[in-house]
Design a protein around this motif. Structure first.
Motif, PDB file in Angstrom:
ATOM      1  N   SER A   1      32.938  35.435  40.717  1.00 23.98           N
ATOM      2  CA  SER A   1      33.112  35.622  39.465  1.00 23.98           C
ATOM      3  C   SER A   1      33.485  37.164  39.053  1.00 23.98           C
ATOM      4  O   SER A   1      33.498  37.714  40.087  1.00 23.98           O
ATOM      5  CB  SER A   1      31.991  35.126  38.370  1.00 23.98           C
TER       6      SER A   1
ATOM      7  N   SER B   1      42.842  32.977  44.800  1.00 23.38           N
ATOM      8  CA  SER B   1      41.895  32.891  43.860  1.00 23.38           C
ATOM      9  C   SER B   1      41.135  33.937  43.601  1.00 23.38           C
ATOM     10  O   SER B   1      40.453  33.970  42.408  1.00 23.38           O
ATOM     11  CB  SER B   1      41.163  31.457  44.688  1.00 23.38           C
ATOM     12  N   THR B   2      41.218  35.112  44.159  1.00 24.36           N
ATOM     13  CA  THR B   2      40.223  36.311  44.401  1.00 24.36           C
ATOM     14  C   THR B   2      41.002  37.424  43.748  1.00 24.36           C
ATOM     15  O   THR B   2      40.475  38.642  43.009  1.00 24.36           O
ATOM     16  CB  THR B   2      39.487  36.479  45.421  1.00 24.36           C
TER      17      THR B   2
ATOM     18  N   LYS C   1      34.022  33.884  50.100  1.00 20.80           N
ATOM     19  CA  LYS C   1      33.444  33.653  48.798  1.00 20.80           C
ATOM     20  C   LYS C   1      34.546  33.550  47.507  1.00 20.80           C
ATOM     21  O   LYS C   1      34.765  34.786  46.898  1.00 20.80           O
ATOM     22  CB  LYS C   1      32.459  34.829  48.400  1.00 20.80           C
ATOM     23  N   THR C   2      35.452  32.777  47.927  1.00 23.42           N
ATOM     24  CA  THR C   2      36.750  32.723  46.931  1.00 23.42           C
ATOM     25  C   THR C   2      36.365  32.285  45.830  1.00 23.42           C
ATOM     26  O   THR C   2      37.142  32.082  44.642  1.00 23.42           O
ATOM     27  CB  THR C   2      37.653  31.472  47.555  1.00 23.42           C
ATOM     28  N   ASP C   3      34.902  31.707  45.163  1.00 26.66           N
ATOM     29  CA  ASP C   3      34.650  31.396  43.966  1.00 26.66           C
ATOM     30  C   ASP C   3      33.928  32.816  43.290  1.00 26.66           C
ATOM     31  O   ASP C   3      33.284  32.452  42.277  1.00 26.66           O
ATOM     32  CB  ASP C   3      33.901  30.246  44.029  1.00 26.66           C
TER      33      ASP C   3
END
Length: 327
Positions: free
Chosen positions: A39, A81-82, A35-37
């Protein structure tokens, strides 16, 4: 996003059984990688579950193992990204809930905070490891031998066939490594470190306890205001800042220079010590409370900073005038 406090692997992290904790850690790592997206709000929900999971962990050894699992085992595996959002979510959670900790649970959270200070320095300061070797327990290096020769040949042929079709394969692999990078000129790029230091300056080491100019939380834009302080958290960070830096930095002795019988050291790798000490310098100069300024000054006067050549001692000029007594 589902309620992370009810997710099985979050609950299992507090288990006294090491096998269950290790399995839960693997599940958490896989979840964050897939789940690299995520928020900031998603990660805050996750940290709400992790915070109370740690809150209910008992027995000192279990608490220490869980603290290292959530830090040294987890953070280095996070994709770029995280990474910064995950660390921001941690510091928001700690800043927001630190005041609610009772004296019986405070020590284990102070240890968790120490682990997060240390692992962040490790991730952002240590150079990337070679993908062809892994470090052994005794400090040596060995080649990876998990794959059979036939599999290696197949991969080699596959790379040759796909080289023209996938020219960005190496770039995509680097996206999963959060450690420091180097520029084309061979110098370290400290952009990721500076972004992390900015998070610390906005949150636990902010000179202001209350900032009227800070934008309010805006969930639609995935912005959550960073709590400032409290002072107890500031004191703890200043107490451990140099200790955790020392564990990560590499040194070389400077020949011909000794100070109080100890060889003077020099920090290797062009590490930006001014950047690392910047939050403490700001506290010393801008905090409205004298005890905070005093503690910041004591941190900056740590003997190790002089030993490493980061700071220079002030030489007091001796007066040539002699005292002739009273007239």
């Amino acid at each position: 996003m589902a309620d992370m406090t009810k997710t099985p692997f979050v609950r299992d992290l507090a288990s006294s059984d090491k096998k269950i904790r290790d399995k839960a850690t693997d599940s958490l790592s896989l979840f964050l990688r897939s789940k690299t997206d995520l928020s900031l709000l998603d990660l805050l929900k996750l940290w709400k579950g992790l915070f109370f999971c740690f809150y209910h962990s008992d027995r000192p050894l279990t608490q220490q193992a869980l603290a290292r699992t959530l830090s040294y085992s987890l953070v280095p595996t996070l994709p770029r990204s995280t990474l910064h959002r995950f660390l921001r979510a941690f510091w928001i959670t700690i800043g927001r809930d630190f005041h609610s900790l009772d004296r019986l649970r405070l020590d284990k959270y102070l240890h968790l905070i120490r682990c997060y200070v240390g692992v962040a320095f490790e991730v952002f300061l240590k150079p990337q490891q070679s993908t062809s070797t892994t470090t052994t327990a005794n400090g040596g290096k060995r080649k990876r031998e998990e794959e059979p020769a036939s599999s290696k040949r197949n991969k080699k042929n596959s790379k040759k066939n796909n080289k023209k079709q996938s020219p960005r394969t190496e770039d995509q692999e680097e996206e999963s490594t959060p450690s420091s990078t180097t520029t084309n000129g061979g110098e370290n790029d400290w952009t990721a470190l500076e972004s992390y230091i900015t998070i610390i300056e906005e949150g636990p080491l902010c000179p202001l306890n209350f900032d009227p100019d800070q934008p309010p939380t805006n969930e639609k834009e995935d912005y959550v205001a960073m709590p400032h302080g409290p002072d107890g958290l500031r004191y703890h960070l200043m107490d451990i800042w140099i200790d955790e830096l020392e564990k990560v930095l590499e040194f070389e002795e400077v020949e011909g220079e000794e100070e109080e019988g100890q060889p003077k050291k020099k920090v290797k790798g062009g590490v930006p010590m001014e950047l690392l000490l910047r939050p403490i310098e700001k506290l010393k100069a801008e905090s409205a409370y004298k005890p905070v300024r005093t503690r910041a000054a004591e941190t900056l006067d740590d003997e190790r900073l002089f030993e490493w050549g980061v700071k220079e001692r002030k030489v007091e000029e001796e007066s040539d005038e002699e005292w002739d007594g009273f007239d």
